[in-house]
Scaffold this motif. Structure first.
Motif, PDB file in Angstrom:
ATOM      1  N   GLU A   1      42.087  39.376 -28.301  1.00 30.13           N
ATOM      2  CA  GLU A   1      40.758  39.612 -27.720  1.00 30.13           C
ATOM      3  C   GLU A   1      40.735  39.380 -26.210  1.00 30.13           C
ATOM      4  OE1 GLU A   1      37.903  37.400 -30.013  1.00 30.13           O
ATOM      5  OE2 GLU A   1      37.970  38.855 -31.677  1.00 30.13           O
ATOM      6  N   SER A   2      41.701  38.621 -25.700  1.00 32.37           N
ATOM      7  CA  SER A   2      41.760  38.394 -24.245  1.00 32.37           C
ATOM      8  C   SER A   2      42.006  39.700 -23.489  1.00 32.37           C
ATOM      9  CB  SER A   2      42.855  37.375 -23.909  1.00 32.37           C
ATOM     10  OG  SER A   2      44.158  37.934 -24.064  1.00 32.37           O
ATOM     11  N   LEU A   3      42.519  40.697 -24.187  1.00 29.64           N
ATOM     12  CA  LEU A   3      42.768  42.001 -23.574  1.00 29.64           C
ATOM     13  C   LEU A   3      41.477  42.779 -23.308  1.00 29.64           C
ATOM     14  CD1 LEU A   3      45.826  43.063 -25.732  1.00 29.64           C
ATOM     15  CD2 LEU A   3      45.824  42.966 -23.225  1.00 29.64           C
ATOM     16  N   PHE A   4      40.429  42.469 -24.050  1.00 34.26           N
ATOM     17  CA  PHE A   4      39.244  43.326 -24.048  1.00 34.26           C
ATOM     18  C   PHE A   4      38.191  42.969 -22.996  1.00 34.26           C
ATOM     19  CE2 PHE A   4      40.397  43.797 -28.756  1.00 34.26           C
ATOM     20  CZ  PHE A   4      41.215  44.890 -28.486  1.00 34.26           C
ATOM     21  N   ASP A   5      38.229  41.765 -22.443  1.00 39.04           N
ATOM     22  CA  ASP A   5      37.238  41.379 -21.422  1.00 39.04           C
ATOM     23  C   ASP A   5      37.881  41.547 -20.051  1.00 39.04           C
ATOM     24  OD1 ASP A   5      35.200  40.391 -19.919  1.00 39.04           O
ATOM     25  OD2 ASP A   5      34.924  38.548 -21.067  1.00 39.04           O
ATOM     26  N   LEU A   6      37.680  42.727 -19.453  1.00 36.38           N
ATOM     27  CA  LEU A   6      38.328  43.038 -18.177  1.00 36.38           C
ATOM     28  C   LEU A   6      37.491  42.618 -16.974  1.00 36.38           C
ATOM     29  CD1 LEU A   6      39.830  46.543 -19.078  1.00 36.38           C
ATOM     30  CD2 LEU A   6      40.934  44.295 -19.167  1.00 36.38           C
ATOM     31  N   ASN A   7      36.238  42.267 -17.210  1.00 35.98           N
ATOM     32  CA  ASN A   7      35.372  41.770 -16.131  1.00 35.98           C
ATOM     33  C   ASN A   7      34.686  40.481 -16.584  1.00 35.98           C
ATOM     34  OD1 ASN A   7      35.504  44.002 -14.056  1.00 35.98           O
ATOM     35  ND2 ASN A   7      34.894  45.168 -15.867  1.00 35.98           N
ATOM     36  N   PRO A   8      35.469  39.422 -16.797  1.00 36.98           N
ATOM     37  CA  PRO A   8      34.922  38.183 -17.358  1.00 36.98           C
ATOM     38  C   PRO A   8      34.032  37.411 -16.388  1.00 36.98           C
ATOM     39  CG  PRO A   8      37.199  37.859 -16.681  1.00 36.98           C
ATOM     40  CD  PRO A   8      36.914  39.317 -16.520  1.00 36.98           C
ATOM     41  N   ALA A   9      33.065  36.708 -16.963  1.00 36.47           N
ATOM     42  CA  ALA A   9      32.175  35.870 -16.155  1.00 36.47           C
ATOM     43  C   ALA A   9      32.895  34.622 -15.648  1.00 36.47           C
ATOM     44  CB  ALA A   9      30.959  35.472 -16.985  1.00 36.47           C
ATOM     45  N   SER A  10      33.929  34.220 -16.366  1.00 37.10           N
ATOM     46  CA  SER A  10      34.710  33.042 -15.982  1.00 37.10           C
ATOM     47  C   SER A  10      36.099  33.174 -16.588  1.00 37.10           C
ATOM     48  CB  SER A  10      34.044  31.765 -16.502  1.00 37.10           C
ATOM     49  OG  SER A  10      34.091  31.734 -17.930  1.00 37.10           O
ATOM     50  N   THR A  11      36.996  32.313 -16.162  1.00 41.99           N
ATOM     51  CA  THR A  11      38.343  32.323 -16.729  1.00 41.99           C
ATOM     52  C   THR A  11      38.299  32.006 -18.218  1.00 41.99           C
ATOM     53  OG1 THR A  11      39.263  31.620 -14.614  1.00 41.99           O
ATOM     54  CG2 THR A  11      40.656  31.325 -16.545  1.00 41.99           C
ATOM     55  N   LEU A  12      37.527  30.991 -18.583  1.00 39.51           N
ATOM     56  CA  LEU A  12      37.453  30.578 -19.985  1.00 39.51           C
ATOM     57  C   LEU A  12      36.854  31.679 -20.869  1.00 39.51           C
ATOM     58  CD1 LEU A  12      38.299  28.139 -21.625  1.00 39.51           C
ATOM     59  CD2 LEU A  12      36.005  27.180 -21.313  1.00 39.51           C
ATOM     60  N   ALA A  13      35.985  32.510 -20.285  1.00 42.62           N
ATOM     61  CA  ALA A  13      35.366  33.594 -21.047  1.00 42.62           C
ATOM     62  C   ALA A  13      36.408  34.578 -21.589  1.00 42.62           C
ATOM     63  CB  ALA A  13      34.357  34.338 -20.179  1.00 42.62           C
ATOM     64  N   VAL A  14      37.523  34.720 -20.882  1.00 41.20           N
ATOM     65  CA  VAL A  14      38.605  35.603 -21.343  1.00 41.20           C
ATOM     66  C   VAL A  14      39.135  35.139 -22.693  1.00 41.20           C
ATOM     67  CG1 VAL A  14      40.932  36.451 -20.795  1.00 41.20           C
ATOM     68  CG2 VAL A  14      39.255  36.164 -18.971  1.00 41.20           C
ATOM     69  N   TYR A  15      39.063  33.833 -22.916  1.00 41.04           N
ATOM     70  CA  TYR A  15      39.622  33.230 -24.138  1.00 41.04           C
ATOM     71  C   TYR A  15      38.521  32.749 -25.094  1.00 41.04           C
ATOM     72  CZ  TYR A  15      43.475  33.468 -20.916  1.00 41.04           C
ATOM     73  OH  TYR A  15      44.396  33.939 -20.003  1.00 41.04           O
ATOM     74  N   GLY A  16      37.436  33.502 -25.119  1.00 39.93           N
ATOM     75  CA  GLY A  16      36.365  33.205 -26.072  1.00 39.93           C
ATOM     76  C   GLY A  16      35.439  32.090 -25.654  1.00 39.93           C
ATOM     77  N   GLY A  17      35.534  31.643 -24.399  1.00 39.84           N
ATOM     78  CA  GLY A  17      34.623  30.629 -23.879  1.00 39.84           C
ATOM     79  C   GLY A  17      34.897  29.214 -24.340  1.00 39.84           C
ATOM     80  N   ASN A  18      36.040  28.989 -24.989  1.00 41.36           N
ATOM     81  CA  ASN A  18      36.328  27.668 -25.550  1.00 41.36           C
ATOM     82  C   ASN A  18      37.819  27.362 -25.411  1.00 41.36           C
ATOM     83  OD1 ASN A  18      36.612  25.347 -27.096  1.00 41.36           O
ATOM     84  ND2 ASN A  18      35.288  26.071 -28.754  1.00 41.36           N
ATOM     85  N   ALA A  19      38.151  26.262 -24.758  1.00 44.58           N
ATOM     86  CA  ALA A  19      39.557  25.887 -24.561  1.00 44.58           C
ATOM     87  C   ALA A  19      40.268  25.617 -25.883  1.00 44.58           C
ATOM     88  CB  ALA A  19      39.659  24.661 -23.643  1.00 44.58           C
ATOM     89  N   GLN A  20      39.492  25.329 -26.936  1.00 39.26           N
ATOM     90  CA  GLN A  20      40.078  25.111 -28.259  1.00 39.26           C
ATOM     91  C   GLN A  20      40.893  26.336 -28.700  1.00 39.26           C
ATOM     92  OE1 GLN A  20      40.200  22.439 -30.121  1.00 39.26           O
ATOM     93  NE2 GLN A  20      40.909  23.271 -32.073  1.00 39.26           N
ATOM     94  N   ASN A  21      40.452  27.508 -28.290  1.00 39.86           N
ATOM     95  CA  ASN A  21      41.150  28.747 -28.645  1.00 39.86           C
ATOM     96  C   ASN A  21      42.537  28.822 -28.016  1.00 39.86           C
ATOM     97  OD1 ASN A  21      38.866  29.645 -30.061  1.00 39.86           O
ATOM     98  ND2 ASN A  21      37.993  30.602 -28.254  1.00 39.86           N
ATOM     99  N   LEU A  22      42.766  28.009 -26.985  1.00 35.97           N
ATOM    100  CA  LEU A  22      44.045  27.990 -26.278  1.00 35.97           C
ATOM    101  C   LEU A  22      44.882  26.753 -26.611  1.00 35.97           C
ATOM    102  CD1 LEU A  22      43.151  29.259 -22.673  1.00 35.97           C
ATOM    103  CD2 LEU A  22      44.649  30.381 -24.334  1.00 35.97           C
ATOM    104  N   ARG A  23      44.493  26.033 -27.667  1.00 37.56           N
ATOM    105  CA  ARG A  23      45.209  24.793 -27.995  1.00 37.56           C
ATOM    106  C   ARG A  23      46.714  25.025 -28.159  1.00 37.56           C
ATOM    107  NH1 ARG A  23      44.579  19.668 -30.147  1.00 37.56           N
ATOM    108  NH2 ARG A  23      42.347  19.792 -30.531  1.00 37.56           N
ATOM    109  N   LEU A  24      47.086  26.071 -28.883  1.00 36.56           N
ATOM    110  CA  LEU A  24      48.508  26.353 -29.110  1.00 36.56           C
ATOM    111  C   LEU A  24      49.239  26.539 -27.773  1.00 36.56           C
ATOM    112  CD1 LEU A  24      50.777  27.027 -31.216  1.00 36.56           C
ATOM    113  CD2 LEU A  24      50.123  29.425 -30.933  1.00 36.56           C
ATOM    114  N   GLY A  25      48.644  27.318 -26.881  1.00 35.29           N
ATOM    115  CA  GLY A  25      49.258  27.556 -25.582  1.00 35.29           C
ATOM    116  C   GLY A  25      49.305  26.322 -24.710  1.00 35.29           C
TER     117      GLY A  25
END
Length: 208
Positions: free
Chosen positions: A41-65
């Motif tokens: 889904e990070s591919l689909f937001d090409l004009n994000p409101a913030s960096t975190l918005a690219v990853y669903g607005g929650n750092a939990q979504n990036l826990r693995l990374g």
């Protein structure tokens, strides 16, 4: 978008998460689903409101990374292949940055895939197959290619091959974001401790 080290760290974790998933899929045929969904889904937001918005607005979504990035910065060698893929993604992003025509093609075709995802789902085989084809017809034409290691029986499956290519595209998208935010290769050497501190700070704020 503000150019601060936390944003740079989030984007770098996005690169690492996608390449950790490449390694998982190539070796086992499966990927951690929440992380996989986030990367696609990070591919689909090409004009994000913030960096975190690219990853669903929650750092939990990036826990693995984030966890894998923490290991890499600490000198742990258990993610060597994923690290190699990540460095490859950074290199390919730099090549892509010099090809405005290819970037426009990718942007247009990813927008079509995003519309397709609204009818199916972001991780539906048709959508991921489309993303994989975009990678094959654009990024794969560069002389430099990322050589993915894994189980031959999985790598030969078209569905797995599409997932790997889609994830590599996601890694390059995060690499592009990382570069836009001010990320550099020198920074990985000279600000290693500062980035590691940001990773720890982000992970400490996540629920268990």
């Amino acid at each position: 978008m503000s150019k601060n080290l936390q944003d740079i760290t989030l984007a770098l974790a996005g690169v690492v998460q996608a390449t950790i998933l490449v390694s998982q899929v190539a070796k086992t045929g499966f990927a951690q689903q929440d992380a996989y969904k986030c990367s696609i889904e990070s591919l689909f937001d090409l004009n994000p409101a913030s960096t975190l918005a690219v990853y669903g607005g929650n750092a939990q979504n990036l826990r693995l990374g984030l966890e894998a990035l923490r290991d890499m910065l600490a000198g742990n060698h258990k993610h060597q292949e994923a690290m190699r893929y990540a460095l490859g993604a950074l290199h390919l992003q730099k090549k892509l940055a010099g090809r405005r025509d290819m970037m426009n093609t990718i942007g247009s075709r990813v927008s079509q895939a995003a519309s397709q995802a609204e009818h199916f789902s972001s991780t539906h085989d048709n959508v991921v197959g489309n993303l994989g084809q975009i990678y094959s017809e654009t990024i794969s034409t560069f002389r430099f290619r990322i050589q993915v290691m894994g189980d031959y029986n999985y790598l030969q499956q078209p569905r797995i091959a599409s997932q790997i290519r889609a994830l590599l595209l996601a890694a390059i998208r995060s690499a592009m974001l990382w570069r836009q935010l001010g990320g550099t290769r020198w920074q990985l050497l000279l600000q290693r401790k500062a980035i590691a501190s940001q990773v720890d700070k982000l992970l400490s704020g996540l629920p268990y």
